[in-house]
Design a protein around this motif. Structure first.
Motif, PDB file in Angstrom:
ATOM      1  N   LEU A  29       0.832  -1.199   0.000  1.00  0.00           N
ATOM      2  CA  LEU A  29       0.000   0.000   0.000  1.00  0.00           C
ATOM      3  C   LEU A  29       0.872   1.257   0.000  1.00  0.00           C
ATOM      4  CD1 LEU A  29      -3.052   0.608   0.017  1.00  0.00           C
ATOM      5  CD2 LEU A  29      -2.926   0.744   2.510  1.00  0.00           C
ATOM      6  N   SER A  30       1.926   1.235   0.807  1.00  0.00           N
ATOM      7  CA  SER A  30       2.861   2.376   0.851  1.00  0.00           C
ATOM      8  C   SER A  30       3.469   2.614  -0.522  1.00  0.00           C
ATOM      9  CB  SER A  30       3.993   2.100   1.855  1.00  0.00           C
ATOM     10  OG  SER A  30       3.487   1.891   3.141  1.00  0.00           O
ATOM     11  N   ILE A  31       3.906   1.534  -1.162  1.00  0.00           N
ATOM     12  CA  ILE A  31       4.538   1.646  -2.483  1.00  0.00           C
ATOM     13  C   ILE A  31       3.544   2.215  -3.488  1.00  0.00           C
ATOM     14  CG2 ILE A  31       5.503   0.283  -4.398  1.00  0.00           C
ATOM     15  CD1 ILE A  31       6.678  -1.596  -2.196  1.00  0.00           C
ATOM     16  N   VAL A  40       4.842   9.623   1.423  1.00  0.00           N
ATOM     17  CA  VAL A  40       4.391   8.546   2.315  1.00  0.00           C
ATOM     18  C   VAL A  40       5.376   8.376   3.473  1.00  0.00           C
ATOM     19  CG1 VAL A  40       3.779   6.091   2.481  1.00  0.00           C
ATOM     20  CG2 VAL A  40       3.359   7.330   0.342  1.00  0.00           C
ATOM     21  N   VAL A  41       4.824   8.302   4.690  1.00  0.00           N
ATOM     22  CA  VAL A  41       5.615   7.930   5.860  1.00  0.00           C
ATOM     23  C   VAL A  41       5.138   6.550   6.302  1.00  0.00           C
ATOM     24  CG1 VAL A  41       6.290   8.548   8.214  1.00  0.00           C
ATOM     25  CG2 VAL A  41       5.793  10.361   6.543  1.00  0.00           C
ATOM     26  N   GLY A  42       6.071   5.600   6.375  1.00  0.00           N
ATOM     27  CA  GLY A  42       5.724   4.233   6.783  1.00  0.00           C
ATOM     28  C   GLY A  42       6.198   3.972   8.195  1.00  0.00           C
ATOM     29  N   PHE A  43       5.281   3.595   9.091  1.00  0.00           N
ATOM     30  CA  PHE A  43       5.631   3.360  10.498  1.00  0.00           C
ATOM     31  C   PHE A  43       5.685   1.864  10.789  1.00  0.00           C
ATOM     32  CE2 PHE A  43       3.298   7.364  10.228  1.00  0.00           C
ATOM     33  CZ  PHE A  43       4.077   8.242  10.982  1.00  0.00           C
ATOM     34  N   GLY A  75      10.520   9.642  -2.094  1.00  0.00           N
ATOM     35  CA  GLY A  75      10.233  10.270  -0.795  1.00  0.00           C
ATOM     36  C   GLY A  75       9.551   9.388   0.242  1.00  0.00           C
ATOM     37  N   PHE A  76       9.393   8.091  -0.029  1.00  0.00           N
ATOM     38  CA  PHE A  76       8.833   7.173   0.987  1.00  0.00           C
ATOM     39  C   PHE A  76       9.802   7.116   2.172  1.00  0.00           C
ATOM     40  CE2 PHE A  76       8.494   2.380   2.059  1.00  0.00           C
ATOM     41  CZ  PHE A  76       7.607   2.629   3.098  1.00  0.00           C
TER      42      PHE A  76
END
Length: 435
Positions: A29-31, A40-43, A75-76
């Motif tokens: 989903l992030s990709i 996107v910021v992935g935690f 920018g992920f």
């Protein structure tokens, strides 16, 4: 005002998207969000995963490094720092919802995540829960936590439930081509949810409430669990009658209407089908309903590994051998073919049962080079290569997960005895036993 500003940001892709939990659901989903132009910021709580992603590498086989590298370059930002939640406009929660040892819902991952996020929330955000759960979770558990922090859901904070629908290893479908169901706490919440997903998913399906969206996901998985339970029961009947159930299913599947083929196996695996039905079973008790269909299917499916072990014992017995002392090679330990996902894999339950009966166990799986750390099982093993000599050295080869990468002709030619739980070998064959 809050809603209009949020909708504008989501629609013109200036919104920052936060994805919490970078596993089989959250990472693709992030990709996808990064791919269409969102920041996107992935935690994730696992620093090792964050480091792998920052190095443009992958820890999930079917998610290629190219996609991750491209996302990072655009920018992920993977991080373990939940305080960065203040910087995002949307928070999508993709954390596990397993069962506890009493087969009851374990919402601890969801609730500890929400509790950890609450101090960093701000007005004008949308939160979407994607983790499978019982109807009422979003309304009864998430909404009060958000409102206790001083927000008014539907006015200055927006809350939706939109269940994940991933099918790892299925080349026909990807994150953006699988239609997505979305239900909001209020009509304003639903608007925010639709705006959140419509830019990245081809078809978004609105429903009237978060409860309807929660139940939709459970129905999908219960439908599979019950039908798999049915064919597993049919397999036992067919076996007693000396009929090959796989031949019967293939024949029935030629009917162009009114029949959908489901295939039996050595048990249920994955993070959905063995677990999700019990979320409804548990919640239904509150309403005085006993979910007999679901529980019966669960009984049949969870009894499958034991039934396979009996077939193995009978097959060895025919050759004047016992399970104790036999060398058994398990082919495929992922829960389904062509993936590296080990969650709830029936292969591992089979390995455990056979080892408890004294068998010497080894495995081969091109997708799982070494046996991973698991909560319930511990095997200090690595995948063995399937050479003719290796195959011939085992008393029995158990086909548990039928990866396409296996060379089935070589396996058949050089194995003394094969127990096939997946119907890969059709027709009568001298060294193959169907289970």
């Amino acid at each position: 005002m809050h809603k209009d500003a949020l909708l504008k940001k989501l629609n013109d892709k200036t919104a920052v998207i936060g994805v919490v939990g970078l596993g089989y659901v959250g990472l693709p989903l992030s990709i996808r969000y990064a791919e269409v132009g969102y920041k996107v910021v992935g935690f994730d709580i696992d620093q090792a995963k964050v480091d792998i992603l920052k190095n443009k590498q992958t820890y999930i086989e079917h998610i290629p490094v190219q996609g991750i590298a491209k996302a990072i370059e655009s920018g992920f930002e993977p991080t373990t720092d939940l305080s960065k939640a203040r910087e995002v406009d949307a928070l999508i929660l993709c954390v596990p919802t397993p069962l506890n040892k009493y087969r009851e819902p374990d919402l601890s991952y969801v609730l500890t995540t929400v509790d950890a996020l609450v101090p960093h929330l701000r007005s004008g955000q949308v939160m979407s829960l994607e983790s499978t759960t019982y109807p009422g979770t979003t309304e009864e558990e998430l909404r009060p936590r958000i409102e206790r922090a001083g927000f008014k859901v539907g006015e200055d904070f927006f809350l939706v439930f939109s269940p994940e629908r991933e099918d790892p290893g299925n080349a026909k479908f990807s994150t953006h081509t699988i239609p997505k169901v979305c239900g909001g706490t209020t009509s304003s919440c639903l608007e925010a949810g639709l705006a959140l997903y419509e830019q990245v998913i081809n078809t978004v399906v609105p429903v009237s409430s978060t409860q309807a969206a929660e139940l939709t996901k459970l129905l999908e998985n219960i439908h599979r669990a019950v039908n798999i339970g049915l064919v597993n029961e049919m397999k036992i009947i067919a076996d007693r009658m000396g009929i090959d159930i796989h031949e019967v299913i293939r024949a029935a599947a030629t009917k162009p209407f009114g029949f959908v083929p489901y295939y039996p196996g050595p048990g249920l695996g994955g993070h959905c089908i063995p677990i999700d039905p019990f979320y409804l079973t548990w919640k239904a008790r509150e309403y005085g309903v006993h979910t007999r269909f679901i529980e019966l299917a669960g009984e049949i499916n969870s009894a499958m590994p034991e039934w396979v072990v009996e077939k193995i014992a009978d097959a060895l017995n025919e050759r004047e051998r016992s399970i104790r002392g036999s060398r058994i090679l398990v082919l495929g330990i992922a829960y389904k073919k062509n993936v590296d996902d080990m969650r709830e894999s029936p292969s591992v339950e089979l390995m455990s049962l056979l080892q408890a009966k004294g068998a010497h166990i080894a495995y081969s799986d091109p997708h799982v080079p070494t046996f991973p750390k698991m909560r319930r099982y511990s095997f200090d093993l690595a995948s063995v290569d399937l050479t003719p000599e290796v195959l011939a050295s085992y008393d029995l080869v158990l086909l548990a997960t039928d990866h396409d990468k296996f060379d089935y002709e070589t396996i058949e030619s050089h194995s003394k005895l094969i127990v096939d739980t997946r119907g890969r070998y059709l027709g009568a064959r001298p060294n193959v036993v169907k289970a």
